[in-house]
Design a protein around this motif. Sequence first.
Motif, PDB file in Angstrom:
ATOM      1  N   ARG A 123       0.843  -1.206   0.000  1.00 43.20           N
ATOM      2  CA  ARG A 123       0.000   0.000   0.000  1.00 43.20           C
ATOM      3  C   ARG A 123       0.872   1.248   0.000  1.00 43.20           C
ATOM      4  N   ARG A 126       2.428   1.672  -3.408  1.00 37.37           N
ATOM      5  CA  ARG A 126       1.402   2.026  -4.388  1.00 37.37           C
ATOM      6  C   ARG A 126       1.072   3.505  -4.289  1.00 37.37           C
ATOM      7  N   ILE A 127       0.899   4.007  -3.074  1.00 40.07           N
ATOM      8  CA  ILE A 127       0.562   5.420  -2.893  1.00 40.07           C
ATOM      9  C   ILE A 127       1.723   6.306  -3.330  1.00 40.07           C
ATOM     10  N   ALA A 129       3.891   5.616  -5.682  1.00 36.84           N
ATOM     11  CA  ALA A 129       3.884   5.580  -7.150  1.00 36.84           C
ATOM     12  C   ALA A 129       2.745   6.426  -7.708  1.00 36.84           C
ATOM     13  N   GLN A 130       1.570   6.380  -7.084  1.00 35.87           N
ATOM     14  CA  GLN A 130       0.445   7.180  -7.554  1.00 35.87           C
ATOM     15  C   GLN A 130       0.737   8.672  -7.434  1.00 35.87           C
ATOM     16  N   LYS A 131       1.337   9.072  -6.323  1.00 34.32           N
ATOM     17  CA  LYS A 131       1.682  10.491  -6.150  1.00 34.32           C
ATOM     18  C   LYS A 131       2.716  10.923  -7.184  1.00 34.32           C
ATOM     19  N   SER A 132       3.694  10.069  -7.443  1.00 33.12           N
ATOM     20  CA  SER A 132       4.717  10.370  -8.440  1.00 33.12           C
ATOM     21  C   SER A 132       4.091  10.511  -9.832  1.00 33.12           C
ATOM     22  N   PHE A 133       3.193   9.595 -10.169  1.00 31.86           N
ATOM     23  CA  PHE A 133       2.525   9.651 -11.461  1.00 31.86           C
ATOM     24  C   PHE A 133       1.669  10.914 -11.572  1.00 31.86           C
ATOM     25  N   GLY A 134       0.962  11.256 -10.508  1.00 30.23           N
ATOM     26  CA  GLY A 134       0.144  12.472 -10.503  1.00 30.23           C
ATOM     27  C   GLY A 134       0.985  13.721 -10.691  1.00 30.23           C
ATOM     28  N   GLN A 137       1.923  13.967 -14.289  1.00 32.86           N
ATOM     29  CA  GLN A 137       0.796  14.439 -15.095  1.00 32.86           C
ATOM     30  C   GLN A 137       0.635  15.952 -14.978  1.00 32.86           C
TER      31      GLN A 137
END
Length: 190
Positions: A123, A126-127, A129-134, A137
């Motif tokens: 978890r 994952r979070i 990686a999601q923040k990095s991807f955001g 973007q």
Amino acid sequence: MQKALLQHIEKIVQLDSEEINILDSCLSVASIKKKELVLEEGQICNMLYFIIKGCMRQYIINDKGIEQTLQFGIENWWITDYLSYHNHIPSHFYIQAVEKSEVIAIEKSTLESILFQIPKLERYFRIVAQKSFGAAQMRIKFLFTMSAEERYHHFNGLHPEFVQRVPQYMLASYLDFSAEFMSKIRASKI
């Protein structure tokens, strides 16, 4: 274990003392000299870096031989080439220390072992990686929708520490304009 990493993890998931000991036994701190490369284009990226102290960057060298900075990382940030790291393919990027840095470098096989032993860290990563991807973007959005001067002032407002710590040519390449244009903006000539 490094206090900074534990604090970063515990903003997302709580570890018990046994899990902390397992994680601590798998980690070590590495020192990276200023300007030292930890990844070059064509190499397979086997490391994920948590920055304890210092500043690092990810960049490419374009067809004209000019460096184009894609990402910076400072204290408590992660940096890697995610595609190369996860797919075991040659990297398209370079990762370099902008300043003398201390990092926790986690090899892919070590991370897989840690995630098997401490499933709740899935978890956490994952979070992250999601923040990095955001963030990536939003950077793309700003490149498409803001003028060069707006990008500079927006970035300076969000991350003033970078403007002071990072060489101007690197910051200019990150914001997608020339170092000369950066000088004009800083001198308020634009």
